[in-house]
Write an enzyme that holds these catalytic residues in place. Structure first.
Site, short mmCIF file in Angstrom:
data_model
loop_
_atom_site.label_atom_id
_atom_site.label_comp_id
_atom_site.label_asym_id
_atom_site.label_seq_id
_atom_site.Cartn_x
_atom_site.Cartn_y
_atom_site.Cartn_z
CD GLU A 66 59.09 -43.23 43.58
OE1 GLU A 66 59.04 -43.77 42.43
OE2 GLU A 66 60.05 -42.37 43.82
CG HIS B 96 62.43 -32.07 41.89
ND1 HIS B 96 62.36 -32.43 40.89
CD2 HIS B 96 63.17 -33.08 42.66
CE1 HIS B 96 63.11 -33.48 40.55
NE2 HIS B 96 63.68 -33.82 41.64
C1 LIG Z 1 60.23 -40.89 40.64
C2 LIG Z 1 61.34 -40.34 41.40
N1 LIG Z 1 61.72 -40.83 42.71
C3 LIG Z 1 62.65 -40.45 43.22
C4 LIG Z 1 63.51 -39.48 42.56
C5 LIG Z 1 64.67 -38.92 43.41
N2 LIG Z 1 65.94 -39.41 42.83
C6 LIG Z 1 66.59 -38.66 41.89
S1 LIG Z 1 67.78 -39.34 41.07
C7 LIG Z 1 67.56 -40.67 42.20
C8 LIG Z 1 68.38 -41.83 41.71
C9 LIG Z 1 68.48 -42.07 40.20
O1 LIG Z 1 69.51 -43.03 40.02
P1 LIG Z 1 69.97 -43.60 38.79
O2 LIG Z 1 68.63 -43.91 37.94
O3 LIG Z 1 70.91 -44.62 38.67
O4 LIG Z 1 70.59 -42.40 37.82
P2 LIG Z 1 71.97 -41.74 38.27
O5 LIG Z 1 71.47 -40.53 39.48
O6 LIG Z 1 72.97 -42.65 38.77
O7 LIG Z 1 72.34 -41.04 36.95
C10 LIG Z 1 66.45 -40.68 42.98
C11 LIG Z 1 66.14 -41.52 43.79
C12 LIG Z 1 62.91 -38.87 41.54
N3 LIG Z 1 63.68 -37.89 40.78
N4 LIG Z 1 62.10 -39.17 40.88
#
Ligand SMILES: Cc1ncc(C[n+]2csc(CCOP(=O)(O)OP(=O)(O)O)c2C)c(N)n1
Ligand SMILES: [Mg+2]
Lengths: 325, 368
Positions: free
Chosen positions: A60, A129
């Site tokens: 972001e 959130h």
């Molecule tokens: C700063 C932020 N941006 C976006 C999100 C929304 N979000 C939650 S999990 C996620 C994906 C994360 O993927 P990864 O790091 O690969 O972990 P996984 O879910 O595969 O365990 C996103 C975009 C968030 N929680 N925090």
């Protein structure tokens, strides 16, 4: 008129603005190929392609800053925060750069970006959130912020925000995305800085914004039916710029004000509104200004408790009765 | 899924003898029969717990988000099994596996997801925010990568206090692209902080494949830019996880050096249960292939059957025990009360919660 969802209204605004101005593009996590985490941008990537609808990594701070930089050369990015809560990792870009570049350059530049995404609680996802940071945005001169409460405003304000030459935050609401309202087929704009009287009344004024304005409207109807109280409901729509005139005219007419918002109370938007009313309509007030805000604590996860923590019809009615007593 | 690459930076090369039979590595060979059975118990326990939580979610008993760890169980189980007295862990929102692995009870975890007062956070945190400081487990964090500097802080505190231990901070393959994580990598290497970052690379961040989110597919390689050791390994075989993680953790404890470990794993379910269309961004075959060849429950079970640790009957018995425990936790959660409304405003400030003799000055809460 067509009956469409809040989500569809925003999508239409984005779609129309992308077609109107070749400099408008959308950027954010999952906005393109996945169609948006909340499907607000559904179909736009397919229709407009990679250049105009762009998926970003979970960065972001980087894409916010990039959008600001691009806007300096005439691109008009609309960036989606999957949740407005996630803009917190980009606060330096948004609150230092987007807001102050114009000022610190003595007016040599401007930053025409839109930062949009849901900013609400009530969804059972816990404290990190569930932020409603319109008060924080409004606390930064240079930034603008609007909180559409319905589909008509969402579309009209979004279009106004995209055409605006300053950075504008559009605070959406996941609980409204699926709700439907009448929206004209022909093009229209809802100007920034113009409040909307949702319902006229004579005994008291409820001033609210975002989804709380809709809850207030519902509460006003109940107050009228069950308690015989005539309530005027003012939906701010735009937090900064703020339509002081509509607020003051209404309060001068009714003599009582209840302020309702989902913000936490301390330094919430309504703290400023309250100040304005006492300063500019003091002699018209028949009693103290009252507020209904989120219960002052981090957002709780447990659903029934969260539903009590954020304003609901019952709490608004109680607040209104106190305000009148 | 990217094919697992085994590579190591020059800094760790010497330690990395090529091992294929990870069960035979000293750290695994030294395990007693009971310890090996415990590993199986943990892995299958996580699986059964989450399957039950999914049912509760689908019945509307659990709200909000539910990020399932199914497919990744051997990672948390393996690493937690290596924890010593002064080791601490922290992770993101996909946190149920880590919680159960450190010994949190199914009851408190399930009740938390139901939002009940008997939950590990009294229903205040939910699925993404499990904590058990008494078990050296510091959450459970909802903002992507937000936990990574905290992990560095846990390790900083260990070094500061002269304790021999390390912190392990888990993150996803998408989280590596947050600024806070990259800033933290530099800091821990510069200061010699005993932290091990474990990237649980399941190939996707929500609907975005690794290829579409990171410029270079080898994520651990980024450590080179900070003069930090790194390694990549597989996450389906708990013995491989233990063998590789052990070296990283040992090094952190003994030399106060950080480590970046990328573990190739896979999630079977959508990003969260709400991600019902996860077969749009990956194929059914891809999921089935992983399940068929690399399912962490099957892999350990087969290994323990082969080496005589387990019998089919015992495996079945343990499985049934875990199913029963999960079922009982759902019942416990269901029957537990919600916290009273007054609880909304407790646990906000330590000083307020502990102001037994009313000495605090100033107003703390501001509702009308
Ligand atoms: C700063 C932020 N941006 C976006 C999100 C929304 N979000 C939650 S999990 C996620 C994906 C994360 O993927 P990864 O790091 O690969 O972990 P996984 O879910 O595969 O365990 C996103 C975009 C968030 N929680 N925090
Ligand atoms: Mg991932």
């Amino acid at each position: 008129m067509a009956l469409i969802t809040y989500r569809e209204a925003i999508k239409q605004a984005l779609d129309e603005e992308i077609q109107r101005d070749e400099n408008v593009c959308i950027m954010g996590e999952e906005v393109a190929q996945y169609n948006g985490a909340y499907k607000v941008t559904e179909g736009l990537w397919e229709k407009h392609g990679d250049k105009r609808v762009i998926d970003t990594p979970i960065s972001e701070a980087a894409f916010s800053g990039l959008a600001i930089g691009a806007s300096m050369l005439g691109v008009r990015p609309v960036i989606e925060m999957m949740f407005m809560s996630f803009s917190y990792v980009a606060i330096d870009q948004l609150f230092n750069n987007a807001s102050f570049c114009r000022y610190m350059s003595g007016g040599l530049m401007n930053v025409p970006i839109v930062v949009r995404g849901p900013a609400n609680g009530g969804t059972n996802v816990g404290a990190t959130h569930s932020h409603t940071p319109e008060n924080m945005v409004a606390n930064h001169p240079g930034l603008k912020v609007v909180c559409p409460s319905n589909a008509y405003d969402a579309k009209g304000l979004m279009k106004a925000a995209i055409r605006d030459n300053d950075p504008v935050f559009v605070m959406e609401n996941t609980l409204l995305y699926g709700e439907k309202w009448e929206v004209p087929e022909e093009e229209y704009i809802v100007e920034l800085g113009v409040a909307n009287i949702l319902k006229e009344g004579t005994d008291m004024t409820i001033i609210s914004h975002g989804r709380c304005a809709m809850l207030s409207l519902q509460a006003a109807k109940t107050l009228e039916e069950k308690h015989g109280i005539s309530v005027e409901v003012v939906d701010l729509r735009s937090i900064r710029p703020l339509d002081e005139e509509t607020i003051l005219n209404s309060v001068k007419k009714t003599g009582r004000a209840l302020l309702v918002e989902e913000n936490k109370p301390y330094c919430g938007v309504d703290a400023q509104i309250s100040h304005i009313i006492q300063l500019k309509a003091f002699d018209y007030l028949d009693g103290p200004i009252h507020r209904v805000s989120a219960i002052d604590a981090p957002q709780i996860y447990a659903k029934p408790l969260e539903d009590w923590q954020i304003p609901n019809e019952e709490r608004i009615i109680t607040g209104a009765l106190k305000c009148l007593s | 899924m990217a094919t697992p690459k085994k590579k190591s930076a020059s800094t760790t090369k010497k330690a990395t003898a090529k091992i294929t039979d990870f069960a035979a590595a000293p750290i695994n060979k030294s395990l007693s029969k009971e310890e090996k059975i415990d590993l199986y118990r943990t892995i299958i326990g996580i699986r059964r717990f989450e399957e039950r939580s999914l049912r509760a979610y689908n019945q509307g008993k659990i709200g909000g988000f539910l990020h399932l760890y199914i497919g990744q169980e051997a990672v948390a189980s393996g690493i937690v099994s290596l924890m010593e007295e002064n080791d601490h862990i922290i992770t993101a929102y996909r946190d149920h596996g880590h919680a159960l692995a450190v010994g949190m009870s199914m009851n408190e975890c399930m009740a938390e997801m139901f939002g009940k007062h008997t939950g590990c956070s009294k229903g205040k945190g939910g699925s993404m925010h499990f904590f058990a400081p008494d078990k050296n487990y510091w959450g459970g964090h909802g903002i992507v990568a937000g936990q990574t500097p905290l992990g560095a802080g846990l390790a900083f505190a260990l070094k500061y206090k002269g304790l021999k231990g390390c912190a392990i901070a888990f993150l996803g393959d998408g989280a590596v692209n947050q600024g806070s994580f990259m800033e933290t990598l530099n800091l821990v290497s510069l200061w010699g902080i005993p932290v091990v970052f474990v990237i649980e690379n399941n190939g996707y961040s929500m609907g975005t494949s690794l290829k579409r989110s990171s410029a270079k597919e080898n994520l651990a390689h980024r450590a080179d830019g900070f003069d930090m050791a790194w390694e990549v390994c597989n996450g389906h075989d708990v013995f491989e996880v233990r063998e590789v993680a052990n070296r990283a953790m040992k090094r952190a404890r003994e030399e106060h050096k950080p480590f970046l470990l990328e573990i190739q794993t896979y999630r079977y379910r959508g990003h969260s249960v709400a991600d019902a269309n996860h077969e749009k961004y990956r194929t059914k075959e891809e999921i089935e292939e992983y399940k068929r060849t690399k399912d962490p429950v099957n892999v350990i079970k087969q290994q323990l059957l082969d080496d005589g640790t387990l019998t089919e009957a015992l495996a079945k018995k343990i499985d049934q025990e875990k199913k029963d425990e999960a079922e009982a936790s759902a019942k416990f959660a269901e029957e537990s009360p919600y916290a009273p409304r007054s609880e909304i405003q407790t646990d906000v400030y330590w000083e307020v919660d502990n102001d037994t003799d009313n000495k605090l000055k100033g107003t703390y809460f501001f509702n009308d």
